[in-house]
Scaffold this motif. Sequence first.
Motif, short mmCIF file in Angstrom:
data_model
loop_
_atom_site.label_atom_id
_atom_site.label_comp_id
_atom_site.label_asym_id
_atom_site.label_seq_id
_atom_site.Cartn_x
_atom_site.Cartn_y
_atom_site.Cartn_z
N ALA A 63 0.85 -1.19 0.00
CA ALA A 63 0.00 0.00 0.00
C ALA A 63 0.88 1.24 0.00
O ALA A 63 2.00 1.22 0.52
N PRO A 64 0.39 2.33 -0.57
CA PRO A 64 1.18 3.57 -0.57
C PRO A 64 1.35 4.10 0.86
O PRO A 64 0.50 3.91 1.71
N LEU A 65 2.48 4.75 1.09
CA LEU A 65 2.72 5.36 2.39
C LEU A 65 1.83 6.58 2.56
O LEU A 65 1.57 7.31 1.60
N VAL A 66 1.36 6.80 3.78
CA VAL A 66 0.46 7.92 4.08
C VAL A 66 1.15 8.81 5.11
O VAL A 66 1.62 8.31 6.14
N PRO A 67 1.21 10.11 4.86
CA PRO A 67 1.85 11.00 5.84
C PRO A 67 1.01 11.14 7.10
O PRO A 67 -0.21 11.04 7.06
N LEU A 68 1.68 11.38 8.22
CA LEU A 68 0.96 11.56 9.47
C LEU A 68 0.44 12.99 9.59
O LEU A 68 0.86 13.88 8.85
N THR A 69 -0.48 13.20 10.50
CA THR A 69 -0.98 14.53 10.80
C THR A 69 -0.33 15.01 12.09
O THR A 69 -0.29 14.27 13.07
N VAL A 70 0.19 16.22 12.08
CA VAL A 70 0.80 16.81 13.26
C VAL A 70 -0.04 18.02 13.66
O VAL A 70 -0.36 18.86 12.82
N ILE A 71 -0.42 18.08 14.92
CA ILE A 71 -1.18 19.21 15.43
C ILE A 71 -0.20 20.11 16.18
O ILE A 71 0.36 19.72 17.19
N LYS A 72 0.02 21.29 15.66
CA LYS A 72 0.97 22.23 16.26
C LYS A 72 0.25 23.08 17.31
O LYS A 72 -0.79 23.65 17.05
N GLY A 73 0.81 23.12 18.49
CA GLY A 73 0.28 24.00 19.52
C GLY A 73 -1.12 23.64 19.99
O GLY A 73 -1.91 24.52 20.29
N ALA A 74 -1.44 22.36 20.03
CA ALA A 74 -2.77 21.95 20.50
C ALA A 74 -2.76 21.83 22.02
O ALA A 74 -3.30 20.91 22.59
N GLY A 75 -2.14 22.77 22.66
CA GLY A 75 -1.97 22.70 24.11
C GLY A 75 -3.26 22.95 24.87
O GLY A 75 -4.09 23.77 24.49
N HIS A 76 -3.39 22.23 25.96
CA HIS A 76 -4.58 22.34 26.80
C HIS A 76 -4.71 23.73 27.42
O HIS A 76 -5.80 24.13 27.80
N GLU A 77 -3.62 24.48 27.50
CA GLU A 77 -3.71 25.82 28.10
C GLU A 77 -4.57 26.76 27.25
O GLU A 77 -4.98 27.81 27.71
N LEU A 78 -4.86 26.39 26.03
CA LEU A 78 -5.69 27.22 25.16
C LEU A 78 -7.19 27.02 25.40
O LEU A 78 -8.00 27.74 24.85
N ILE A 79 -7.54 26.03 26.20
CA ILE A 79 -8.95 25.67 26.36
C ILE A 79 -9.57 26.48 27.49
O ILE A 79 -9.17 26.39 28.64
N GLN A 80 -10.57 27.28 27.13
CA GLN A 80 -11.30 28.06 28.11
C GLN A 80 -12.68 27.44 28.30
O GLN A 80 -13.27 26.93 27.35
N LEU A 81 -13.18 27.50 29.53
CA LEU A 81 -14.52 26.98 29.81
C LEU A 81 -15.56 27.96 29.29
O LEU A 81 -15.38 29.18 29.38
N PRO A 82 -16.68 27.44 28.77
CA PRO A 82 -17.76 28.34 28.37
C PRO A 82 -18.31 29.08 29.60
O PRO A 82 -18.29 28.55 30.71
N LYS A 83 -18.78 30.28 29.40
CA LYS A 83 -19.31 31.09 30.50
C LYS A 83 -20.43 30.32 31.21
O LYS A 83 -21.34 29.80 30.57
#
Length: 138
Positions: free
Chosen positions: A3-23
């Motif tokens: 089968a052909p090789l498939v590139p991986l997906t990289v998530i840059k800066g998906a840090g949990h510190e970016l997650i804010q709770l809804p009001k």
Amino acid sequence: MSAPLVPLTVIKGAGHELIQLPKGENAITADFHSTRTKTDSSPAHITSGFYKIEAGPQRPAHYTYEETKYILAGQIDILDEATGITHHLVPGDFAFFYVGSKVKFSTKSHGLAFYAVTRPFRSPHVNLLEREDGKAKL
């Protein structure tokens, strides 16, 4: 023939510190990646993200999919309604939820977990969108 090789997906800066709770809320799930698997025997969705909770009311969940949670910070209490046992999870602890699991999440302070679930993308967090490698504006 391979089968052909498939590139991986990289998530840059998906840090949990970016997650804010809804009001007005004390918990949130924030999906940041989802895909339909290519597994021949049983294709399914797999989605991953962060779960964040702060002190407040219990958050009930009745599972119609499988999920794993790995605790990264703080403490997350999980009342397993099947047994009546409350599990006090801290960093390094892991929980697996089966289809049919019914629980209530809570914490006395705060908690953060990474999760992977067998369901499609459902709750994107605005601060985690467009963070795939090549799209990230870091």
